[in-house]
Design a protein around this motif. Sequence first.
Motif, PDB file in Angstrom:
ATOM      1  N   LEU A   1      48.912  23.673  55.412  1.00 34.50           N
ATOM      2  CA  LEU A   1      48.269  24.917  54.988  1.00 34.50           C
ATOM      3  C   LEU A   1      48.190  25.041  53.467  1.00 34.50           C
ATOM      4  O   LEU A   1      47.695  26.045  52.950  1.00 34.50           O
ATOM      5  N   ASN A   2      48.708  24.034  52.760  1.00 27.95           N
ATOM      6  CA  ASN A   2      48.586  24.056  51.292  1.00 27.95           C
ATOM      7  C   ASN A   2      47.115  24.140  50.886  1.00 27.95           C
ATOM      8  O   ASN A   2      46.236  23.576  51.543  1.00 27.95           O
ATOM      9  N   PHE A   3      46.870  24.853  49.801  1.00 27.97           N
ATOM     10  CA  PHE A   3      45.497  25.019  49.320  1.00 27.97           C
ATOM     11  C   PHE A   3      45.216  24.004  48.204  1.00 27.97           C
ATOM     12  O   PHE A   3      45.875  24.008  47.162  1.00 27.97           O
ATOM     13  N   VAL A   4      44.257  23.121  48.445  1.00 26.72           N
ATOM     14  CA  VAL A   4      43.895  22.077  47.488  1.00 26.72           C
ATOM     15  C   VAL A   4      42.493  22.378  46.944  1.00 26.72           C
ATOM     16  O   VAL A   4      41.569  22.657  47.710  1.00 26.72           O
TER      17      VAL A   4
ATOM     18  N   LEU B   1      41.200  33.158  49.358  1.00 24.49           N
ATOM     19  CA  LEU B   1      41.480  34.308  50.229  1.00 24.49           C
ATOM     20  C   LEU B   1      41.718  33.858  51.664  1.00 24.49           C
ATOM     21  O   LEU B   1      42.676  34.292  52.316  1.00 24.49           O
ATOM     22  N   ARG B   2      40.868  32.976  52.157  1.00 20.20           N
ATOM     23  CA  ARG B   2      41.039  32.474  53.523  1.00 20.20           C
ATOM     24  C   ARG B   2      42.356  31.719  53.681  1.00 20.20           C
ATOM     25  O   ARG B   2      43.049  31.855  54.701  1.00 20.20           O
ATOM     26  N   ALA B   3      42.732  30.950  52.665  1.00 24.94           N
ATOM     27  CA  ALA B   3      43.990  30.208  52.718  1.00 24.94           C
ATOM     28  C   ALA B   3      45.193  31.144  52.751  1.00 24.94           C
ATOM     29  O   ALA B   3      46.165  30.918  53.483  1.00 24.94           O
ATOM     30  N   VAL B   4      45.132  32.231  51.961  1.00 21.58           N
ATOM     31  CA  VAL B   4      46.220  33.208  51.944  1.00 21.58           C
ATOM     32  C   VAL B   4      46.348  33.896  53.306  1.00 21.58           C
ATOM     33  O   VAL B   4      47.453  34.042  53.850  1.00 21.58           O
ATOM     34  N   LEU B   5      45.217  34.321  53.855  1.00 22.52           N
ATOM     35  CA  LEU B   5      45.240  35.005  55.156  1.00 22.52           C
ATOM     36  C   LEU B   5      45.772  34.078  56.251  1.00 22.52           C
ATOM     37  O   LEU B   5      46.572  34.488  57.101  1.00 22.52           O
TER      38      LEU B   5
END
Length: 298
Positions: free
Chosen positions: A20-23, A70-74
């Motif tokens: 789920l890390n955001f790259v 935003l999608r990654a945080v949610l």
Amino acid sequence: NDNSNNNNENDNEQLNLNSLNFVFHDKENTKKTINVKELIGKSSDQSYVEVIRELIQKYEVPESQHFHLLRAVLTSRSYSTQRDRLNICLIYLLATTIHGNFVELDTNLVFDLIEILKMGETGKISEELQSNAMLALEVFTRDKHRRGIPNLVGLLGVNSYHGLVPRLLRKAVGSLTGVISTTKASEKYVVSLLELVLVIVSWLPNVSSFVSSTLLTCLLQLVEYRSEPFVKCNLTAIRILDLIFESFNSASNAFRDVNGFNIILNRLNHEVICWNGLVTNEKKNKKIINVYKTKKSI
């Protein structure tokens, strides 16, 4: 593992959430990674807006990536606790149960559902999740031919005394009746298991040994059980017994061997006595009310 007693930090360490890390790439086209723990935030009280604002400033996230952030945080927050992950599983299983008869489902899901029930025996999965897994399994059981699921009888261990479904049934019924000294199963769990058994007996072939060896005994124990008003359990057990006598010619002999007729008659007599008591008490209450009204009017 549905263990919701852990705090967020320990919970995140128990499960690998690195996927789920955001790259992303910044303005200089440098690759950067925001760890999932930062996406979740410092605490549950921190709002999505605060988290996103901090991350944009810290990592210099370009405007083109703001929506993806935003999608990654949610998404990360949706998986941040055991309870959150459990809720997602429950939603997915309920959707499978509701829409499973109308859409094509991945038949590999049946193996995951069976695995949930096996893990439930060890106490690692909540009864709530197991109950919904049983409901989803009903869909596959009813429609196994179109879905091409091989040997569903074997996968469920129906005809083996030590198979999965017979084990679960004996443990659940035994916990209710006190035969097994373990935590008492909830009514929802037992009813879900009985509904699965009802579908198995109705739709799967070659289950006569299951009926005669395990099922009749467990059903009669439920019929005989009177300590708590588990009406749904009793009614579902009666429905299965009715189906057994319609579908299996050898059932009457097995039923007689386990003293089934006397158990049914005793339960029927108990219900009649209870009903007569309710009617008598209701008549008494009406008389008392009428006398009170008469005295009040006088």
